[in-house]
Design a protein around this motif. Sequence first.
Motif, PDB file in Angstrom:
ATOM      1  N   SER A  14       0.815  -1.216   0.000  1.00  0.00           N
ATOM      2  CA  SER A  14       0.000   0.000   0.000  1.00  0.00           C
ATOM      3  C   SER A  14       0.845   1.262   0.000  1.00  0.00           C
ATOM      4  O   SER A  14       0.347   2.345  -0.293  1.00  0.00           O
ATOM      5  CB  SER A  14      -0.917   0.012   1.222  1.00  0.00           C
ATOM      6  OG  SER A  14      -0.191   0.278   2.388  1.00  0.00           O
ATOM      7  N   THR A  26      -2.251  13.849   1.182  1.00  0.00           N
ATOM      8  CA  THR A  26      -2.175  13.520   2.593  1.00  0.00           C
ATOM      9  C   THR A  26      -2.943  14.572   3.374  1.00  0.00           C
ATOM     10  O   THR A  26      -2.781  15.770   3.143  1.00  0.00           O
ATOM     11  CB  THR A  26      -0.714  13.504   3.070  1.00  0.00           C
ATOM     12  OG1 THR A  26      -0.023  12.420   2.440  1.00  0.00           O
ATOM     13  CG2 THR A  26      -0.633  13.338   4.580  1.00  0.00           C
ATOM     14  N   GLN A  54     -12.401   4.774   9.659  1.00  0.00           N
ATOM     15  CA  GLN A  54     -11.507   4.826   8.508  1.00  0.00           C
ATOM     16  C   GLN A  54     -11.031   3.422   8.114  1.00  0.00           C
ATOM     17  O   GLN A  54     -10.747   3.184   6.934  1.00  0.00           O
ATOM     18  CB  GLN A  54     -10.295   5.716   8.813  1.00  0.00           C
ATOM     19  CG  GLN A  54     -10.602   7.039   9.492  1.00  0.00           C
ATOM     20  CD  GLN A  54     -11.751   7.812   8.876  1.00  0.00           C
ATOM     21  OE1 GLN A  54     -11.888   7.889   7.651  1.00  0.00           O
ATOM     22  NE2 GLN A  54     -12.587   8.400   9.734  1.00  0.00           N
ATOM     23  N   TYR A 193      -9.048   2.686   4.423  1.00  0.00           N
ATOM     24  CA  TYR A 193      -7.682   2.958   4.876  1.00  0.00           C
ATOM     25  C   TYR A 193      -7.219   1.862   5.828  1.00  0.00           C
ATOM     26  O   TYR A 193      -8.026   1.256   6.531  1.00  0.00           O
ATOM     27  CB  TYR A 193      -7.611   4.328   5.561  1.00  0.00           C
ATOM     28  CG  TYR A 193      -8.058   5.452   4.645  1.00  0.00           C
ATOM     29  CD1 TYR A 193      -7.167   6.052   3.768  1.00  0.00           C
ATOM     30  CD2 TYR A 193      -9.392   5.855   4.639  1.00  0.00           C
ATOM     31  CE1 TYR A 193      -7.586   7.051   2.902  1.00  0.00           C
ATOM     32  CE2 TYR A 193      -9.817   6.854   3.766  1.00  0.00           C
ATOM     33  CZ  TYR A 193      -8.918   7.449   2.906  1.00  0.00           C
ATOM     34  OH  TYR A 193      -9.346   8.429   2.039  1.00  0.00           O
ATOM     35  N   PHE A 206      -2.466   6.287   8.438  1.00  0.00           N
ATOM     36  CA  PHE A 206      -3.275   5.377   7.629  1.00  0.00           C
ATOM     37  C   PHE A 206      -2.973   5.649   6.150  1.00  0.00           C
ATOM     38  O   PHE A 206      -2.796   6.805   5.762  1.00  0.00           O
ATOM     39  CB  PHE A 206      -4.772   5.606   7.843  1.00  0.00           C
ATOM     40  CG  PHE A 206      -5.254   5.443   9.253  1.00  0.00           C
ATOM     41  CD1 PHE A 206      -5.237   4.203   9.862  1.00  0.00           C
ATOM     42  CD2 PHE A 206      -5.743   6.524   9.964  1.00  0.00           C
ATOM     43  CE1 PHE A 206      -5.705   4.046  11.154  1.00  0.00           C
ATOM     44  CE2 PHE A 206      -6.217   6.388  11.245  1.00  0.00           C
ATOM     45  CZ  PHE A 206      -6.195   5.139  11.856  1.00  0.00           C
ATOM     46  N   ARG A 207      -2.933   4.600   5.346  1.00  0.00           N
ATOM     47  CA  ARG A 207      -2.835   4.788   3.902  1.00  0.00           C
ATOM     48  C   ARG A 207      -3.966   4.037   3.217  1.00  0.00           C
ATOM     49  O   ARG A 207      -4.483   3.048   3.724  1.00  0.00           O
ATOM     50  CB  ARG A 207      -1.480   4.309   3.367  1.00  0.00           C
ATOM     51  CG  ARG A 207      -0.329   5.221   3.763  1.00  0.00           C
ATOM     52  CD  ARG A 207       0.815   5.151   2.773  1.00  0.00           C
ATOM     53  NE  ARG A 207       1.916   6.014   3.255  1.00  0.00           N
ATOM     54  CZ  ARG A 207       3.036   5.546   3.783  1.00  0.00           C
ATOM     55  NH1 ARG A 207       3.217   4.244   3.888  1.00  0.00           N
ATOM     56  NH2 ARG A 207       3.968   6.372   4.185  1.00  0.00           N
ATOM     57  N   GLN A 208      -4.305   4.520   2.043  1.00  0.00           N
ATOM     58  CA  GLN A 208      -5.421   3.956   1.304  1.00  0.00           C
ATOM     59  C   GLN A 208      -5.168   2.476   0.999  1.00  0.00           C
ATOM     60  O   GLN A 208      -4.064   2.084   0.604  1.00  0.00           O
ATOM     61  CB  GLN A 208      -5.611   4.736   0.008  1.00  0.00           C
ATOM     62  CG  GLN A 208      -6.998   4.579  -0.595  1.00  0.00           C
ATOM     63  CD  GLN A 208      -7.154   5.442  -1.828  1.00  0.00           C
ATOM     64  OE1 GLN A 208      -7.224   4.925  -2.937  1.00  0.00           O
ATOM     65  NE2 GLN A 208      -7.194   6.753  -1.645  1.00  0.00           N
ATOM     66  N   THR A 223      -5.334  10.075   0.071  1.00  0.00           N
ATOM     67  CA  THR A 223      -4.617   8.810  -0.037  1.00  0.00           C
ATOM     68  C   THR A 223      -3.886   8.430   1.241  1.00  0.00           C
ATOM     69  O   THR A 223      -3.545   7.267   1.441  1.00  0.00           O
ATOM     70  CB  THR A 223      -3.601   8.876  -1.195  1.00  0.00           C
ATOM     71  OG1 THR A 223      -2.797  10.049  -1.045  1.00  0.00           O
ATOM     72  CG2 THR A 223      -4.331   8.932  -2.529  1.00  0.00           C
ATOM     73  N   GLN A 224      -3.634   9.414   2.091  1.00  0.00           N
ATOM     74  CA  GLN A 224      -2.972   9.133   3.369  1.00  0.00           C
ATOM     75  C   GLN A 224      -3.540  10.053   4.442  1.00  0.00           C
ATOM     76  O   GLN A 224      -3.812  11.224   4.193  1.00  0.00           O
ATOM     77  CB  GLN A 224      -1.464   9.340   3.256  1.00  0.00           C
ATOM     78  CG  GLN A 224      -0.703   9.088   4.557  1.00  0.00           C
ATOM     79  CD  GLN A 224       0.796   9.116   4.381  1.00  0.00           C
ATOM     80  OE1 GLN A 224       1.422   8.077   4.233  1.00  0.00           O
ATOM     81  NE2 GLN A 224       1.393  10.289   4.401  1.00  0.00           N
ATOM     82  N   LYS A 523     -12.877   8.842   3.026  1.00  0.00           N
ATOM     83  CA  LYS A 523     -13.050   8.352   1.658  1.00  0.00           C
ATOM     84  C   LYS A 523     -13.997   9.246   0.856  1.00  0.00           C
ATOM     85  O   LYS A 523     -13.976   9.235  -0.373  1.00  0.00           O
ATOM     86  CB  LYS A 523     -13.579   6.904   1.678  1.00  0.00           C
ATOM     87  CG  LYS A 523     -14.995   6.742   2.210  1.00  0.00           C
ATOM     88  CD  LYS A 523     -15.411   5.284   2.205  1.00  0.00           C
ATOM     89  CE  LYS A 523     -16.850   5.107   2.696  1.00  0.00           C
ATOM     90  NZ  LYS A 523     -17.241   3.668   2.716  1.00  0.00           N
TER      91      LYS A 523
END
Length: 534
Positions: A14, A26, A54, A193, A206-208, A223-224, A523
């Motif tokens: 990811s 971000t 999330q 995420y 957190f990342r997507q 995306t983050q 999201k």
Amino acid sequence: MKLCKLLTSVVLASVLLPSAALHAETVRWARSSDPATLDPHAVNLNTNVTFLHQVYEPLVLRTADGKLQPALATSWQVTRDPTVWEFKLRPGVRFHDGAPFGADDVVFSIQRAKAPTSAWKTLLAPVVEVRKVDALTVQLKTSGPNLVLPHTLTNLFIVNAAWSRAHQAEQPQDVSGKDENFATRNENGTGAYQLVSREQDTRTVFRQFPGYWGKGQFPLEVTQIVFQPIKTAATRVAALLSGEVDFVQDVPAQDVARLKADARLRVTEGLENRTIYLGLNVGAGELKYSDVKGRNPLADARVREAFRLAIDRDTLRTAVMRGLSVPAGIITPQFVHGYEKAFDTWPKPDAARARQLLAEAGYPGGFGITLHCPNNRYVNDETICTAVAGFLARIGVRVSVAARPIAQHATAINQADTDFYLYGWAAPTFDSAYIFDYLVHTRGKDGRGSANAIGYSNPDIDAKIASLAAERDPAKRDATIHAIWQTVQQEGFYIALHHQVLDYAMQRKLDIPVSPEDAILFKNVKVGDPAAAR
């Protein structure tokens, strides 16, 4: 605190996010406190719920206008048996470790959330059985016909059964002690995420999730997410002004006007589905945190009325909340089914009458008591408590304010270790039964009353509350709700202060409206051009 990482190839993959994303972004998100645990069934606090939305998902979600929408369930309906709801599950969903989602996970999650250590067991008290019909169908059987069951599931997160069992996390963490389980610091949800790193009380990233089922259905422009708990209000605001953070969810009322005037920023505002109130222990024979020995002054209705008459809600609104609150006379806002404007009234402050009532109750010189208060959860929470102490001092009640972080405060309330406290309550089901189940029903009976720290117990009211989960006639159900609210208002063991108004502040590139549930799903957040937005 040890840095925690998910050791899966999916997480490592990811990091390599699609470079072609139109709005790869971000968002640095700041709040006043950090969730004490990642276990999705251990704590029922907005701080935890919003954070975990999330990475985990429920069967159904609620839109800002209160309507239900599909999440991990695509549809739901009552079967021929009016006590059974059937949910059709979304195909093609995967957990963050790559495992497929299905009915076994839903059955496991509902059973886990009904465990004794779960903060959600009260919500699920009407559910007597959950069963798998096929790989993508589950049924929930309730103790009687339940008109609102889907509304109770919007924050009930689904966990991976096999992952939980493999890591000995079958039971929710018991937050009343110091015990932890694997889910305390790790996650395996189906959300947009996934956890990359976490340093308690400092920073979470957190990342997507590359395998998210909702690609193409949601913007997914963030995306983050970098989450930073910043306890001090001034520091939180300074971080936003300097550009260190992009989004502040807990904006102090005293800074709203200044932030609104800054062209670099955007401030959104709205009424929250939450009422701030005082709880009074009416059930104890003797209070633990008072100088009165051998009896309980709060058990006397005259003392409770004296407290109510001492509170000046208009001064709270203007001097403490800077106009960002709606004075309240009932512990539910207008969003919630069963709310009646006739109940949402309060007396004008009358210190002379309050002192007279205290004298009639046998306390002509007043008495001393501790007011327990959070200092990092609600808008100006500790300042509200200080103001309340001042109001009560006018009638001879000597109040010592004991402020503490919300994690400690909530634990004390869940353990009924307080006599007089400030708290806030929302009804995510948008139905009064949620409030009654947690705050009014006898504590511990039939799985209800887990947030009833006041010791109130009334068998007749308990029966009325339990009947709401099984009544098929909406008119009869509404009449019962009305009768319960009448009793709650007459007894006066909760003193409503105000319905909370929220402000979010953010860099201009973001436009995140205030949710009545104070919940953000990143999201759905779109990222724009800050210059074009001016």
